[in-house]
Design an enzyme around this catalytic site. Structure first.
Site, PDB file in Angstrom:
ATOM      1  N   GLU A 212       0.872  -0.926  -0.063  1.00 34.75           N
ATOM      2  CA  GLU A 212      -0.014  -0.118  -0.272  1.00 34.75           C
ATOM      3  C   GLU A 212       0.916   1.150  -0.135  1.00 34.75           C
ATOM      4  OE1 GLU A 212      -2.484  -0.630   3.379  1.00 34.75           O
ATOM      5  OE2 GLU A 212      -4.142  -1.431   1.870  1.00 34.75           O
ATOM      6  N   GLU A 295      -6.920  -7.719  -0.537  1.00 30.91           N
ATOM      7  CA  GLU A 295      -7.606  -7.663   1.160  1.00 30.91           C
ATOM      8  C   GLU A 295      -8.922  -7.464   0.854  1.00 30.91           C
ATOM      9  OE1 GLU A 295      -5.429  -4.692   3.526  1.00 30.91           O
ATOM     10  OE2 GLU A 295      -3.467  -5.661   3.145  1.00 30.91           O
TER      11      GLU A 295
END
Length: 682
Positions: A212, A295
C-alpha cells in the site's frame, strides 16, 4: 522394411493427433480458447521450449493460469507469526474447509532480524516450515515480503533498531542507507524462499513488493529498486505484485509502471468492486489484469479504548459473492487473525502523532476463524456457503472447535514491588548516562520499558513537572533515596502521549537531593501513515518549574530476566498487611499457580483481568501480551493449550497500577471484549 516404416508412420500420426488434442491452443473449450503466456514473456519467456507439464503460474487474458489451466484465487491471510507453530496445521485445515485455495501471509522483518545481523528462523519464525505445511495441505501461497508490511504490527514490520541509526533514516524511500539494510535483509531472506517458488516445486505463486505504498509516498525509485532486488534473488519467472487502495491517487503512487509488476487492489467491503477492477486495468498491461481484491476485509482492527469492531456476516458474504459471481478473485483479510503475542502489536495515529491509538493484543479481527480457531459462527458459515457455490469444489467439513477449559478463579499473591526487584531486571552494563534523556532505541531497548533516573534539587513547595514529548506512557515517581529496607519511590502520576498533561510533584522532605524515576512504556510503534518513524521513550526535555533537568541514567528493563528470576529464586512473600498497603498506583509483580490434573485437560483458556488496571502477563514464561481492562475493550488474554502443561502452571503478572482488589484472576472458556468505560482523552 516397408511394413515397419508404415507402422512407424502410423505411430507418428497418432502421436501428433494426441499432442494437438491435448494442447490448450487447439481445445474446443471456450475457456481455453487461447493459451496462457508468461507474465514476463514480453521480456523473454523462460518457458519457451519447456514441456507443457512444467509447473508454472501465469497471467494472461485477464485471468490467472495454473499449469496452463484457468485458476481463480480464493485466498485468505493467515499469518504464521500470530499463531503458535503447534496450531499452524489446525488453522490451515480450517481455512481449507472454508474453501480457500491460497494462503497469503506477511513477512515481518523485525521478527527475523531482531538485532542487526542476528537472524531468527526457528519456532514461530520458521517461515519455511509454515510454507511447506501450506503446500502439504494443498494451498498456494501469496507472500507479502515487504520490507514494509503494515499489518497492525510494530513499526510495520521494520526492526526497531533502524530508528537508532544516525543520521536518521528515511524509511520506505530510496535513502541509500535505508536501502543498504533492506538489501542485506533480502539477501538473507529471499534466497531461503526461492526454492519454494511455484516454478521450483514450491507453493509460492506471487511475491508482494512493499505494501500500500500509494497511501504513503511517491518515491518510484524506491519501488523500482525493490523490483530489481527481488528479481535478482528470485528470478524473472515469479509474479511480483503490489496492493493499493482502489483509487486513482493511490494507484498512481503505488504501482510500478514498466516493470511488469501486477497491480492488485483493496477497498472497503460492500463497496462496488467492479468499477475499481476496471480502474485496476489501467495500471496493468493489456490482458494482465485479472480482477483481484488482495485484501477483502472480513472485519476490522480495534484499538485500546474503543468498542470491539464487529461486522455483519451476511453483508460480508454478499460482498464476497459480488466478486466471485463474476469470476473475480479475492483474498480474505483476515481469514484468521490470531494474536499479537508479547510486545509486537502496532498502533495508528490520527491528525498528528499525538493522536495515538495502540492496537489490542488480540488480533481476532472479527475474522471467520476466531482468535482461538473457532469456526462455529455465522460469518464462517456464510462465507463458506458462498465459496462452496462459486468454487465448484466439494468442501470438507471443518474440524470441530478446539476444546476450551475454564480453570476458574486463581488466587494471586504479590511477590514484589517493581522497585524491590529492579536490580534483577537491569544489567548495569547496559545502563546509559547522558545529559539529556535518550530514546529507547538509542540505548538498545526495542520493546517494553525503559527507566529514566535523575535528581531534583530540594524543593520547599510542590512543583510542576512537564515532559513535552513522551512515547508512549510515563509513570513518575520520587524518593529521597532508594530505601534498602524495602520502601519504594512515591508515585506522582502518569503522563500519556495523547494527553501530555503536567504533573504536580508534592513537597518531599529530604535531607539531600530528590531522586526522580520515570518508567516509560512503549505501547507499540505506529505501523501506518506518515508518522511511522516512531521512536519511543522521552523525546524532549524534562522540566520542573520551567527548569530543564540534566543528568540522566537510563536502564533498559528486561522482563525476560525477571520471569526467570521468580522461578529460580522465589522472592519471599510479603506479609498480608503490607500487601494490602501496596494495592495502590504502584507497579508490582503478582504470581498465581494452577494445576491441570491430566494431559487430556490441557486445553485453550482465556485469562480474565476484569478488575485489574494495566500490565503484562506471562504464562509459564511465555509473554501472552498486554492487558488493559481499565480502557478496554479486551478483558481476556488468550492462552493456547501448547503453552500449558500437565501439573503446575505459573502466571506472573506485572501490574503497573493496582490489581483486582480480590487478588484473583479468572481462567474462563470464552473471550470477553466488554471491558472499559473510558475513551482516550484527546
Amino acid at each position: 522394411m516397408a511394413s515397419t516404416t508404415t507402422v512407424e508412420l502410423l505411430l507418428l500420426v497418432l502421436l501428433f493427433l494426441l499432442l494437438t488434442a491435448a494442447a490448450p491452443g487447439f481445445s474446443s473449450s471456450p475457456e481455453l480458447s487461447s493459451s496462457p503466456r508468461s507474465f514476463h514473456r514480453r521480456h523473454g519467456s523462460p518457458f519457451l521450449g519447456q514441456a507443457p507439464n512444467d509447473r508454472r503460474f501465469q497471467i494472461s487474458d485477464d485471468m490467472f493460469w495454473k499449469d496452463d489451466r484457468p485458476f481463480r484465487i480464493i485466498g485468505g491471510d493467515v499469518h504464521y507469526f500470530r499463531v503458535l507453530p503447534q496450531y499452524w496445521r489446525d488453522r490451515l485445515l480450517r481455512a481449507k474447509a472454508l474453501g480457500l485455495n491460497t494462503i497469503q501471509t506477511y513477512v515481518p522483518w523485525n521478527l527475523h532480524e531482531p538485532e542487526p545481523n542476528k537472524w531468527v528462523f526457528e519456532g514461530i519464525a520458521d517461515i519455511e516450515a509454515y510454507l511447506k505445511l501450506a503446500q502439504e495441505l494443498g494451498f498456494l501461497v501469496m507472500l507479502r515480503a515487504g520490507p514494509y508490511i503494515c499489518a497492525e504490527w510494530d513499526l510495520g514490520g521494520f526492526p526497531a533498531w533502524l530508528l537508532a541509526i544516525e543520521p536518521p533514516l528515511k524509511l520506505r524511500s530510496s535513502d541509500m542507507t535505508f536501502l543498504h539494510y533492506v538489501e542485506r535483509w533480502w539477501a538473507v531472506f529471499l534466497p531461503r524462499i526461492a526454492p519454494l517458488l511455484y516454478q521450483n516445486g514450491g507453493p509460492i505463486i506471487m511475491v508482494q513488493v512493499e505494501n500500500e505504498f500509494g497511501s504513503y509516498g511517491d518515491d518510484k525509485a524506491y519501488l523500482h529498486h525493490l523490483v530489481t532486488l527481488a528479481r535478482k534473488h528470485l528470478g524473472h519467472d515469479i509474479i511480483l505484485y503490489t496492493t493499493d487502495g482502489g483509487s486513482r491517487e493511490t494507484l498512481d503512487k503505488g504501482t510500478i509502471p514498466g516493470e511488469g509488476v501486477f497491480s492488485a487492489v483493496d477497498f472497503s467491503t460492500g463497496e462496488d468492486p467492479w468499477p475499481i477492477f476496471e480502474l485496476q486495468k489501467k495500471y496493468n498491461a493489456p490482458g494482465q489484469s485479472p480482477p483481484l481484491s488482495a485484501e477483502f476485509y472480513t472485519g476490522w482492527l480495534t484499538h485500546w479504548g474503543e468498542q470491539n469492531t464487529e461486522t455483519d456476516a451476511n453483508r460480508t458474504a454478499a460482498a464476497l459473492e459480488n466478486i466471485l459471481s463474476r469470476n473475480g478473485s479475492a483474498v480474505l483479510y483476515m481469514a484468521h487473525g490470531g494474536t499479537n503475542f508479547g510486545f509486537y502489536s502496532g498502533a495508528n495515529t490520527g491528525q498528528n502523532e499525538s493522536d495515538y491509538k495502540a492496537d489490542l493484543t488480540s488480533y481476532d479481527y472479527d475474522a471467520p476463524i476466531k482468535e482461538s480457531g473457532d469456526v462455529d459462527n455465522l460469518k464462517y458459515k456464510a462465507l463458506r456457503r458462498v465459496i462452496q457455490e462459486y468454487s465448484g469444489v466439494v468442501l470438507s467439513l471443518p474440524p470441530p472447535d478446539n476444546g476450551k477449559k475454564g480453570y476458574g478463579l486463581v488466587t494471586v499473591r504479590k511477590i514484589a514491588s517493581f522497585f524491590e526487584v529492579l536490580d534483577g531486571m537491569i544489567n548495569p552494563r547496559t545502563a546509559v548516562e547522558s545529559e539529556q534523556p535518550m530514546a529507547m532505541e538509542s540505548v538498545g531497548q526495542m520493546f517494553g520499558f525503559l527507566l529514566y533516573v535523575s535528581e531534583l534539587p530540594i524543593m520547599g513547595t510542590s512543583s510542576i513537572l512537564k515532559i513535552q514529548k513522551v512515547h508512549d506512557r510515563a509513570q513518575v515517581f520520587v524518593s529521597c533515596t532508594m530505601d534498602k529496607n524495602g520502601g519504594s519511590p512515591r508515585h506522582v502520576g502518569v503522563i500519556e502521549r495523547w494527553s501530555n498533561r503536567e504533573l504536580v510533584i508534592p513537597k518531599v522532605s529530604c535531607s539531600s537531593n530528590i531522586s526522580l524515576f520515570i518508567l516509560v512504556e512503549n505501547l507499540g510503534r505506529v505501523n501506518y501513515g506518515k508518522y511511522i518513524f516512531d521512536r519511543k521513550g522521552i523525546l524532549s526535555n524534562v522540566t520542573v518549574d520551567g527548569a530543564v533537568i540534566l543528568g540522566w541514567k537510563m536502564y533498559p528493563i528486561s522482563l525476560d530476566i525477571c520471569s526467570k528470576l521468580f522461578n529460580v529464586n522465589p522472592i519471599k512473600q510479603v506479609s498480608i498487611s503490607r500487601t494490602a498497603e501496596k494495592i495502590s498506583a504502584e507497579p508490582g509483580f503478582y504470581e498465581g499457580r494452577f494445576y491441570i490434573d491430566s494431559i487430556e485437560q490441557v486445553k485453550d483458556t482465556f485469562i480474565s483481568f476484569r478488575g485489574w488496571n494495566k500490565g503484562i502477563a506471562f504464562v509459564n514464561n511465555f509473554n501472552i501480551g498486554r492487558f488493559w481492562p481499565l480502557f478496554g475493550p479486551q478483558c481476556t488474554l488468550y492462552v493456547p493449550a501448547p503453552i500449558l502443561r500437565q501439573g503446575e502452571n505459573v502466571v506472573v503478572i506485572l501490574e503497573l497500577h493496582a490489581p483486582n482488589p480480590g487478588l484473583t484472576i479468572n481462567l474462563v472458556k470464552k473471550p470477553d471484549f466488554t471491558c472499559g468505560s473510558k475513551q482516550y482523552q484527546k
